[in-house]
Design a protein around this motif. Structure first.
Motif, mmCIF file in Angstrom:
data_model
loop_
_atom_site.group_PDB
_atom_site.id
_atom_site.type_symbol
_atom_site.label_atom_id
_atom_site.label_comp_id
_atom_site.label_asym_id
_atom_site.label_seq_id
_atom_site.Cartn_x
_atom_site.Cartn_y
_atom_site.Cartn_z
ATOM 1 N N ASN A 176 34.116 34.360 32.753
ATOM 2 C CA ASN A 176 33.689 33.496 33.862
ATOM 3 C C ASN A 176 34.257 33.996 35.192
ATOM 4 O OD1 ASN A 176 36.141 32.862 32.666
ATOM 5 N ND2 ASN A 176 36.060 30.723 33.225
ATOM 6 N N MET A 177 33.777 35.179 35.568
ATOM 7 C CA MET A 177 34.183 35.775 36.844
ATOM 8 C C MET A 177 32.930 35.925 37.706
ATOM 9 S SD MET A 177 36.651 38.658 35.149
ATOM 10 C CE MET A 177 37.521 39.244 36.597
ATOM 11 N N ASP A 178 33.094 35.834 39.024
ATOM 12 C CA ASP A 178 31.902 35.841 39.880
ATOM 13 C C ASP A 178 31.205 37.193 39.931
ATOM 14 O OD1 ASP A 178 33.833 37.064 41.614
ATOM 15 O OD2 ASP A 178 32.545 36.569 43.304
ATOM 16 N N ILE B 164 40.665 27.525 22.311
ATOM 17 C CA ILE B 164 41.765 27.839 23.224
ATOM 18 C C ILE B 164 41.595 29.271 23.722
ATOM 19 C CG2 ILE B 164 44.296 27.924 23.450
ATOM 20 C CD1 ILE B 164 43.665 25.274 22.258
ATOM 21 N N LYS B 165 41.708 29.436 25.019
ATOM 22 C CA LYS B 165 41.572 30.761 25.618
ATOM 23 C C LYS B 165 42.977 31.336 25.812
ATOM 24 C CE LYS B 165 38.851 31.052 29.424
ATOM 25 N NZ LYS B 165 39.262 32.073 30.410
ATOM 26 N N VAL B 166 43.187 32.499 25.190
ATOM 27 C CA VAL B 166 44.518 33.099 25.142
ATOM 28 C C VAL B 166 44.562 34.363 25.997
ATOM 29 C CG1 VAL B 166 46.236 34.153 23.604
ATOM 30 C CG2 VAL B 166 44.820 32.252 22.782
ATOM 31 N N GLY C 2 47.982 37.541 31.970
ATOM 32 C CA GLY C 2 48.423 38.808 32.553
ATOM 33 C C GLY C 2 47.879 40.050 31.881
ATOM 34 N N SER C 3 46.856 39.900 31.032
ATOM 35 C CA SER C 3 46.351 41.082 30.319
ATOM 36 C C SER C 3 45.048 41.621 30.909
ATOM 37 C CB SER C 3 46.138 40.740 28.841
ATOM 38 O OG SER C 3 45.348 39.558 28.729
ATOM 39 N N GLY C 4 44.481 40.937 31.875
ATOM 40 C CA GLY C 4 43.164 41.318 32.406
ATOM 41 C C GLY C 4 43.187 42.635 33.177
ATOM 42 N N SER C 5 42.031 43.273 33.213
ATOM 43 C CA SER C 5 41.939 44.605 33.822
ATOM 44 C C SER C 5 42.071 44.596 35.343
ATOM 45 C CB SER C 5 40.613 45.263 33.433
ATOM 46 O OG SER C 5 39.532 44.499 33.922
ATOM 47 N N VAL C 6 41.807 43.457 35.983
ATOM 48 C CA VAL C 6 41.994 43.393 37.441
ATOM 49 C C VAL C 6 43.009 42.306 37.811
ATOM 50 C CG1 VAL C 6 39.869 44.455 38.293
ATOM 51 C CG2 VAL C 6 39.815 42.077 37.525
ATOM 52 N N CYS C 7 43.937 42.091 36.870
ATOM 53 C CA CYS C 7 44.924 41.031 37.024
ATOM 54 C C CYS C 7 46.269 41.628 37.385
ATOM 55 C CB CYS C 7 44.983 40.301 35.686
ATOM 56 S SG CYS C 7 46.545 39.543 35.336
ATOM 57 N N SER D 90 40.241 35.506 22.662
ATOM 58 C CA SER D 90 41.151 36.490 23.248
ATOM 59 C C SER D 90 40.588 36.916 24.595
ATOM 60 C CB SER D 90 41.269 37.706 22.327
ATOM 61 O OG SER D 90 42.106 38.666 22.926
ATOM 62 N N ASP D 91 41.293 36.588 25.654
ATOM 63 C CA ASP D 91 40.760 36.801 27.008
ATOM 64 C C ASP D 91 41.611 37.794 27.787
ATOM 65 O OD1 ASP D 91 39.584 36.610 29.481
ATOM 66 O OD2 ASP D 91 40.499 34.672 29.973
ATOM 67 N N GLY D 92 41.047 38.963 28.028
ATOM 68 C CA GLY D 92 41.720 39.947 28.876
ATOM 69 C C GLY D 92 42.257 41.125 28.094
ATOM 70 N N GLY D 93 42.022 42.312 28.637
ATOM 71 C CA GLY D 93 42.645 43.509 28.086
ATOM 72 C C GLY D 93 41.802 44.296 27.105
ATOM 73 N N ARG E 198 30.677 46.029 42.547
ATOM 74 C CA ARG E 198 32.007 45.466 42.772
ATOM 75 C C ARG E 198 32.450 44.652 41.571
ATOM 76 N NH1 ARG E 198 33.981 46.561 47.166
ATOM 77 N NH2 ARG E 198 35.635 45.024 47.179
ATOM 78 N N PHE E 199 33.752 44.672 41.331
ATOM 79 C CA PHE E 199 34.356 43.882 40.255
ATOM 80 C C PHE E 199 35.697 43.407 40.784
ATOM 81 C CE2 PHE E 199 36.964 44.137 36.145
ATOM 82 C CZ PHE E 199 36.585 42.872 35.724
ATOM 83 N N ARG E 200 35.978 42.114 40.644
ATOM 84 C CA ARG E 200 37.234 41.651 41.235
ATOM 85 C C ARG E 200 37.872 40.513 40.450
ATOM 86 N NH1 ARG E 200 34.713 38.929 46.664
ATOM 87 N NH2 ARG E 200 33.569 37.241 45.705
ATOM 88 N N GLU F 277 46.950 37.473 42.840
ATOM 89 C CA GLU F 277 47.326 37.906 41.488
ATOM 90 C C GLU F 277 46.181 38.650 40.818
ATOM 91 O OE1 GLU F 277 49.471 35.044 39.057
ATOM 92 O OE2 GLU F 277 50.507 34.295 40.832
ATOM 93 N N GLY F 278 45.435 39.352 41.649
ATOM 94 C CA GLY F 278 44.340 40.146 41.118
ATOM 95 C C GLY F 278 43.938 41.173 42.153
ATOM 96 N N VAL F 279 43.146 42.143 41.739
ATOM 97 C CA VAL F 279 42.674 43.168 42.663
ATOM 98 C C VAL F 279 41.150 43.226 42.646
ATOM 99 C CG1 VAL F 279 44.745 44.613 42.520
ATOM 100 C CG2 VAL F 279 42.897 44.954 40.873
HETATM 101 P P1 5GP Z 1 39.284 41.996 31.341
HETATM 102 O O1 5GP Z 1 38.262 41.815 30.265
HETATM 103 O O2 5GP Z 1 38.684 42.479 32.624
HETATM 104 O O3 5GP Z 1 40.444 42.828 30.913
HETATM 105 O O4 5GP Z 1 39.902 40.550 31.625
HETATM 106 C C1 5GP Z 1 39.119 39.483 32.067
HETATM 107 C C2 5GP Z 1 39.999 38.269 32.282
HETATM 108 O O5 5GP Z 1 40.977 38.482 33.300
HETATM 109 C C3 5GP Z 1 39.276 37.043 32.760
HETATM 110 O O6 5GP Z 1 38.494 36.427 31.766
HETATM 111 C C4 5GP Z 1 40.430 36.186 33.268
HETATM 112 O O7 5GP Z 1 41.075 35.487 32.240
HETATM 113 C C5 5GP Z 1 41.392 37.218 33.813
HETATM 114 N N1 5GP Z 1 41.333 37.272 35.276
HETATM 115 C C6 5GP Z 1 40.242 37.344 36.063
HETATM 116 N N2 5GP Z 1 40.579 37.425 37.364
HETATM 117 C C7 5GP Z 1 41.919 37.392 37.409
HETATM 118 C C8 5GP Z 1 42.871 37.430 38.475
HETATM 119 O O8 5GP Z 1 42.556 37.592 39.640
HETATM 120 N N3 5GP Z 1 44.169 37.311 38.097
HETATM 121 C C9 5GP Z 1 44.559 37.172 36.814
HETATM 122 N N4 5GP Z 1 45.865 37.028 36.547
HETATM 123 N N5 5GP Z 1 43.684 37.174 35.778
HETATM 124 C C10 5GP Z 1 42.387 37.287 36.080
#
Ligand code: 5GP
Length: 345
Positions: A47-49, A167-169, A172-177, A205-208, A256-258, A280-282
């Motif tokens: 759920n990212m824009d 539950i969404k787990v 700090g593991s996200g690729s732009v986090c 499992s959310d992120g990474g 773009r991805f943010r 807390e993100g890029v």
């Molecule tokens: P990815 O699949 O890109 O590794 O991780 C996606 C997840 O990163 C999202 O579902 C969300 O939980 C997390 N995320 C998205 N934007 C941000 C951010 O700006 N900061 C942090 N800490 N987490 C983010």
């Protein structure tokens, strides 16, 4: 007090091959059920824009996965967006805490939404608990509630007790986090899943997730679904323009991805960064990558193949049979392509 426990993530482990009695990887099932609802793929678009709007929800829905729309738009725009979606039963909507969250949920449930994701960076919090309880009171069992994010057993248990179905787990593991860089907090994703798995709820499992193998490991460690942001970034179905750049006569295409907590996103949606806050993100540009179904096909190919490496016919089988082995740096190097030459494909 300092007690340094070890936290592991995807690259720290491999899965140990086990006996396989399944004739073909075509014969495994990756179906997962969530409160009586069947999904043929254990995947959710984030759920990212810059990831999930109508085109992504329709594409992922048609493939049998789930998509969760972002919440960075007005309630009216959110309803208009939701109305464009064909696969309403497999599309979730996101809300924050407080009055806006409940009003948003009300408007979207009235429009036909039945999956509501309470999405807060640090979900182990009183306000999230209150929001889940209020949703349950208002909509009883007519909606499916996803809540997060947490990274500990205590956090997952807290949300389960409040009434969350899933539950969404991931902290700090996200690729732009950059949460771990900015705050020092988080739990390596595999350990987070392992801890949260003790709670009897559907786990996301959310992120990474960067490669199919990360998804296999997340599912094997107890996730029922993996949520994908970066892996889907740049595909045709993501929102936003394709940017063209010409370098030495050659054209390159980007999207773009943010991070939703990046300065850029906060400038767009919160009227700028408050002076008491840090991003807390890029925000990045990624190569434009064609249809999302190609990414999903590759990912599912890896998951199906991975399941047969331990003789798992279902995701539950995979979780029962999986054995992880911690690897050394030498083991990691051995496990990635390391032939010397020029990569051609
Ligand atoms: P990815 O699949 O890109 O590794 O991780 C996606 C997840 O990163 C999202 O579902 C969300 O939980 C997390 N995320 C998205 N934007 C941000 C951010 O700006 N900061 C942090 N800490 N987490 C983010």
């Amino acid at each position: 007090m300092f007690s340094a426990l070890k936290g592991l993530t995807f690259d720290d482990v491999v899965l140990v091959p086990g006996y396989n009695g399944i004739k073909s990887r075509q014969l495994v099932t990756t179906a997962v059920s969530l409160k009586g609802r069947e999904f043929s793929l254990p995947l959710i678009s984030s759920n990212m824009d810059t990831i999930s709007e109508d085109a992504m929800a329709n594409a992922i829905g048609s493939l049998g996965g789930m998509s969760i729309l972002h919440r960075f738009l007005t309630i009216d725009q959110n309803v208009t967006l939701f109305n464009k979606i064909q696969f309403k039963d497999s599309t979730g909507i996101s809300i924050g805490i407080g009055e806006d969250g409940l009003l948003r949920a009300e408007a979207l449930v009235a429009a036909g939404a039945s999956i509501v994701c309470v999405d807060v960076a640090h979900g182990h919090s009183k306000e999230v608990n209150r929001t889940i309880k209020a949703l349950r009171q208002k909509f009883a069992d007519n909606i499916l509630i996803i809540a997060g994010n947490v990274a500990t057993y205590a956090g997952a248990d807290y949300l389960a007790a409040a009434g969350a179905d899933a539950i969404k787990v991931g902290i700090g593991s996200g690729s732009v986090c950059t949460t771990r860089v900015k705050t020092g907090f988080g739990v390596p994703q595999l350990t987070a899943l392992h801890d949260c798995r003790q709670v009897d709820r559907v786990l996301i499992s959310d992120g990474g997730i960067r490669f199919p193998s990360d998804a296999v490991k997340a599912l094997a460690a107890g996730a029922d679904f993996v949520m994908l942001g970066g892996m889907l970034a740049g595909t045709n179905e993501t929102p936003g323009q394709v940017l063209e750049e010409v370098r030495e006569g050659k054209k390159y295409h980007f999207k773009r991805f943010r991070g939703m907590a990046s300065k850029e996103a906060q400038d767009d949606f919160m009227g700028g960064m408050a002076d008491w806050k840090t991003a807390e993100g890029v925000a990045i540009e990624v190569p434009a990558r064609g249809p999302v179904k190609d990414v999903i096909q590759d990912l599912m190919g890896g998951i199906r193949s991975g399941m047969t490496y331990c003789g798992a016919a279902t995701i539950k089988d995979l979780q029962r049979k999986a054995q992880f082995l911690e690897v050394t740096q030498a083991g990691r190097i051995e496990g990635s392509p390391h032939a010397i030459g020029r990569l051609t494909h």
